[in-house]
Motif scaffolding. Structure first.
Motif, mmCIF file in Angstrom:
data_model
loop_
_atom_site.group_PDB
_atom_site.id
_atom_site.type_symbol
_atom_site.label_atom_id
_atom_site.label_comp_id
_atom_site.label_asym_id
_atom_site.label_seq_id
_atom_site.Cartn_x
_atom_site.Cartn_y
_atom_site.Cartn_z
ATOM 1 N N ILE A 43 91.577 36.627 -22.943
ATOM 2 C CA ILE A 43 90.414 35.994 -23.580
ATOM 3 C C ILE A 43 89.486 37.063 -24.151
ATOM 4 C CG2 ILE A 43 88.312 34.644 -23.165
ATOM 5 C CD1 ILE A 43 90.003 33.054 -21.080
ATOM 6 N N ILE A 44 89.241 38.101 -23.388
ATOM 7 C CA ILE A 44 88.399 39.202 -23.861
ATOM 8 C C ILE A 44 89.007 39.817 -25.119
ATOM 9 C CG2 ILE A 44 87.576 41.537 -23.327
ATOM 10 C CD1 ILE A 44 87.362 40.558 -20.370
ATOM 11 N N ASN A 45 90.313 39.991 -25.128
ATOM 12 C CA ASN A 45 90.991 40.564 -26.286
ATOM 13 C C ASN A 45 90.806 39.682 -27.527
ATOM 14 O OD1 ASN A 45 92.690 42.654 -27.409
ATOM 15 N ND2 ASN A 45 94.302 41.105 -27.482
ATOM 16 N N ARG A 46 90.938 38.372 -27.362
ATOM 17 C CA ARG A 46 90.742 37.448 -28.491
ATOM 18 C C ARG A 46 89.304 37.505 -28.997
ATOM 19 N NH1 ARG A 46 93.912 33.701 -25.450
ATOM 20 N NH2 ARG A 46 92.021 32.557 -24.949
ATOM 21 N N LYS A 47 88.361 37.596 -28.075
ATOM 22 C CA LYS A 47 86.959 37.660 -28.473
ATOM 23 C C LYS A 47 86.646 38.979 -29.183
ATOM 24 C CE LYS A 47 86.204 33.620 -27.294
ATOM 25 N NZ LYS A 47 86.072 32.637 -28.371
ATOM 26 N N LEU A 48 87.303 40.053 -28.783
ATOM 27 C CA LEU A 48 87.149 41.319 -29.490
ATOM 28 C C LEU A 48 87.654 41.188 -30.925
ATOM 29 C CD1 LEU A 48 88.178 43.927 -26.776
ATOM 30 C CD2 LEU A 48 85.941 43.720 -27.880
ATOM 31 N N ASP A 49 88.746 40.454 -31.104
ATOM 32 C CA ASP A 49 89.242 40.191 -32.459
ATOM 33 C C ASP A 49 88.209 39.424 -33.270
ATOM 34 O OD1 ASP A 49 91.654 41.461 -31.919
ATOM 35 O OD2 ASP A 49 92.736 39.590 -31.515
#
Length: 83
Positions: free
Chosen positions: A36-42
């Motif tokens: 989820i954190i990775n998607r939000k970074l995107d």
């Protein structure tokens, strides 16, 4: 004046590197949260990509017609991929 997009992108890159390292550890119980954190970074990266054009438009330093043409062309190419 510093480029705001660049100034914010550098810390995001550091965070992204750590997230990618953590994603390589699938046995981590927090793996779902890390995804989820990775998607939000995107998402934040996409916002940063739009920050400079928005700033230039707000300051009336660019022709809005050209920006609208570029946005329409970009949307049109993505729409073909979505079908």
């Amino acid at each position: 004046m510093a480029n705001l997009s660049y100034d914010l992108r550098t810390p995001l890159t550091v965070i992204r590197q750590h997230v990618h390292t953590l994603l390589k550890m699938p046995s981590d119980p927090n793996h779902g949260s890390i995804r989820i954190i990775n998607r939000k970074l995107d998402d934040i990266g996409k916002l940063m990509d739009n920050l400079l054009p928005y700033t230039l438009l707000s300051a009336s330093k660019t022709d809005i017609t050209e920006e609208l043409r570029n946005a329409a062309a970009d949307w049109s190419s993505k729409r073909k991929v979505w079908k």
